[in-house]
Write a protein that holds these residues in place. Sequence first.
Motif, PDB file in Angstrom:
ATOM      1  N   SER A  74      48.338  39.416  45.156  1.00 40.46           N
ATOM      2  CA  SER A  74      49.643  39.325  44.508  1.00 40.46           C
ATOM      3  C   SER A  74      50.314  37.967  44.705  1.00 40.46           C
ATOM      4  CB  SER A  74      50.567  40.423  45.037  1.00 40.46           C
ATOM      5  OG  SER A  74      50.798  40.259  46.425  1.00 40.46           O
ATOM      6  N   ARG A  75      49.710  37.101  45.559  1.00 41.71           N
ATOM      7  CA  ARG A  75      50.278  35.773  45.818  1.00 41.71           C
ATOM      8  C   ARG A  75      49.159  34.740  45.725  1.00 41.71           C
ATOM      9  NH1 ARG A  75      54.869  36.330  49.149  1.00 41.71           N
ATOM     10  NH2 ARG A  75      55.100  34.053  49.020  1.00 41.71           N
ATOM     11  N   ILE A 127      45.629  33.576  38.310  1.00 42.66           N
ATOM     12  CA  ILE A 127      46.979  33.147  37.916  1.00 42.66           C
ATOM     13  C   ILE A 127      47.509  34.038  36.795  1.00 42.66           C
ATOM     14  CG2 ILE A 127      48.305  31.290  36.815  1.00 42.66           C
ATOM     15  CD1 ILE A 127      46.493  29.316  38.372  1.00 42.66           C
ATOM     16  N   ILE A 128      46.630  34.390  35.845  1.00 39.42           N
ATOM     17  CA  ILE A 128      47.015  35.317  34.766  1.00 39.42           C
ATOM     18  C   ILE A 128      47.368  36.681  35.357  1.00 39.42           C
ATOM     19  CG2 ILE A 128      46.160  36.584  32.747  1.00 39.42           C
ATOM     20  CD1 ILE A 128      44.420  34.125  32.103  1.00 39.42           C
ATOM     21  N   TYR A 129      46.554  37.160  36.299  1.00 37.15           N
ATOM     22  CA  TYR A 129      46.791  38.459  36.938  1.00 37.15           C
ATOM     23  C   TYR A 129      48.146  38.484  37.639  1.00 37.15           C
ATOM     24  CZ  TYR A 129      46.360  42.191  40.425  1.00 37.15           C
ATOM     25  OH  TYR A 129      46.596  43.291  41.214  1.00 37.15           O
ATOM     26  N   ILE A 130      48.446  37.443  38.403  1.00 39.76           N
ATOM     27  CA  ILE A 130      49.711  37.385  39.149  1.00 39.76           C
ATOM     28  C   ILE A 130      50.901  37.259  38.199  1.00 39.76           C
ATOM     29  CG2 ILE A 130      51.061  35.950  40.757  1.00 39.76           C
ATOM     30  CD1 ILE A 130      48.342  35.319  42.147  1.00 39.76           C
ATOM     31  N   SER A 131      50.724  36.508  37.118  1.00 43.23           N
ATOM     32  CA  SER A 131      51.828  36.273  36.183  1.00 43.23           C
ATOM     33  C   SER A 131      52.176  37.500  35.356  1.00 43.23           C
ATOM     34  CB  SER A 131      51.468  35.121  35.235  1.00 43.23           C
ATOM     35  OG  SER A 131      51.211  33.926  35.966  1.00 43.23           O
ATOM     36  N   PHE A 132      51.192  38.344  35.073  1.00 42.68           N
ATOM     37  CA  PHE A 132      51.426  39.478  34.176  1.00 42.68           C
ATOM     38  C   PHE A 132      51.266  40.841  34.846  1.00 42.68           C
ATOM     39  CE2 PHE A 132      50.292  35.904  31.443  1.00 42.68           C
ATOM     40  CZ  PHE A 132      51.309  35.943  30.503  1.00 42.68           C
ATOM     41  N   SER A 135      53.662  41.543  37.754  1.00 41.51           N
ATOM     42  CA  SER A 135      55.068  41.328  37.410  1.00 41.51           C
ATOM     43  C   SER A 135      55.830  42.653  37.367  1.00 41.51           C
ATOM     44  CB  SER A 135      55.170  40.631  36.051  1.00 41.51           C
ATOM     45  OG  SER A 135      54.716  41.480  35.026  1.00 41.51           O
TER      46      SER A 135
END
Length: 463
Positions: A74-75, A127-132, A135
């Motif tokens: 998650s980070r 980065i896509i996973y964390i951004s979407f 969220s």
Amino acid sequence: MSKKSIHFNISERKILLRLFDILFILLVLYFVSNTFKFDYFTITKENWKWILVLILYVSIFGTVFELYDLQKSSRIEKISTSIVVTVSTTVLFYFLTPFFTPLLPDNRLQILFFYFAILVALFIWRIIYISFIVSPRFYKKVLVIGETSNIETIVEAFKNADPNYRIVGFINCEINKFEAIKYNAIKEYSPKQIQEVIKGENISEIVIASYNSESITSEIYYTLIRLLEEGFPIKEYTQVYEEMTQRIPVQFVGKDFYKYFPFSRSNQNKLYLFFNSIFNVIISFIGVISGLVILPMILLCNVIANRGPLFYYQERVGKNGKVFKIIKFRTMIRNAEKSGAVWAKKEDARVTLFGKFLRYSRIDEMPQFFNILKGDMNLIGPRPERPYFVNELSRMLPFYETRHIIKPGLTGWAQVKTRYGSTVDDSLLKLQYDLYYIKHRSFFLDANILIKTLSTIIYFRGQ
């Protein structure tokens, strides 16, 4: 009814991470091989073995280096190290197995293309996973109903298990309410507000945390029945707790305890037990041989830094309460417990300098392979405890003796899921994991424990 929101469960997110890790890696490699002069790894029908080996390595080393830990994932700053180490180890092993993988290219620059293609692919996807996916739009919002004087414990347990699982409110049904529950993190509602909260907060699930069915008033009962008939998800707290945390909440189990302990059939499955025994013997022989190889070095270091007996024998409680003597390399000063049994603790002053190395490297546990060969222990199971502490903990912790229905293990679910424990609370946490293992024991869970044991050793946890 509230509008249905999208939420990925823990298992779904882990599958999502694994699936798209591989997908992005193959897409980037395909792009690189068709855009640049890169022919070391080409994706064709003829090269399907290369792809399978790469997928296997990424999956195994990703698990070992905690690439699929949801808290880390998650980070980006937490998962970055895991990504780099996983890619580095995967590429190294890929190059070292040319019988199953392509031969090393003459142009060594292609090695860098291969390495950075995988690295960039994983970083892009994460980065896509964390951004979407991580969220707030994908949070699962939950309303807790029941006897919620321990609401803070409930909230923290779920928050630590799944950062996307959010308890947004609670309704207290305790019969004797001496004073209002004060917990600022989430809001308390009245029973009449259930429908209103579901619509207003877009609640996805109701969790019932009641240990006394009489505490559920008729008003709440009929409201829940209507919601259930409309297809609204309503779950029992201990069920959700077990699914999310992968441990059994024994502290919340009451007189109907038998509901929570339908133990795994593997405990009585002769085929499972047969292969388990064969596996124990094979791994133990490998462990004993490995121990004999490094024994001269350990003997020398023991003479210099430990100055005393090399081996240490201690009584432990095994299957069905039978006491046996466990064998370990001595890590403490002689007569460390001349005043009686005491909890071992982190940075224990009784541990010698060489003993610290033996503990951190887990080499001190190697003689226990003899215990496995003797039949006192399994490779995997609850860690055996000393009779003195078993007697003490059995009086304080419910179902503690249940750990002894199977053989203890060299490693176990509690050892790979928790850090070093030296208190009753730590023992309670380990008991929850041990009972989860006994309940869900299987080949798959055993394999999972073995892989996580490597992570525990690599990151020096549990000591």
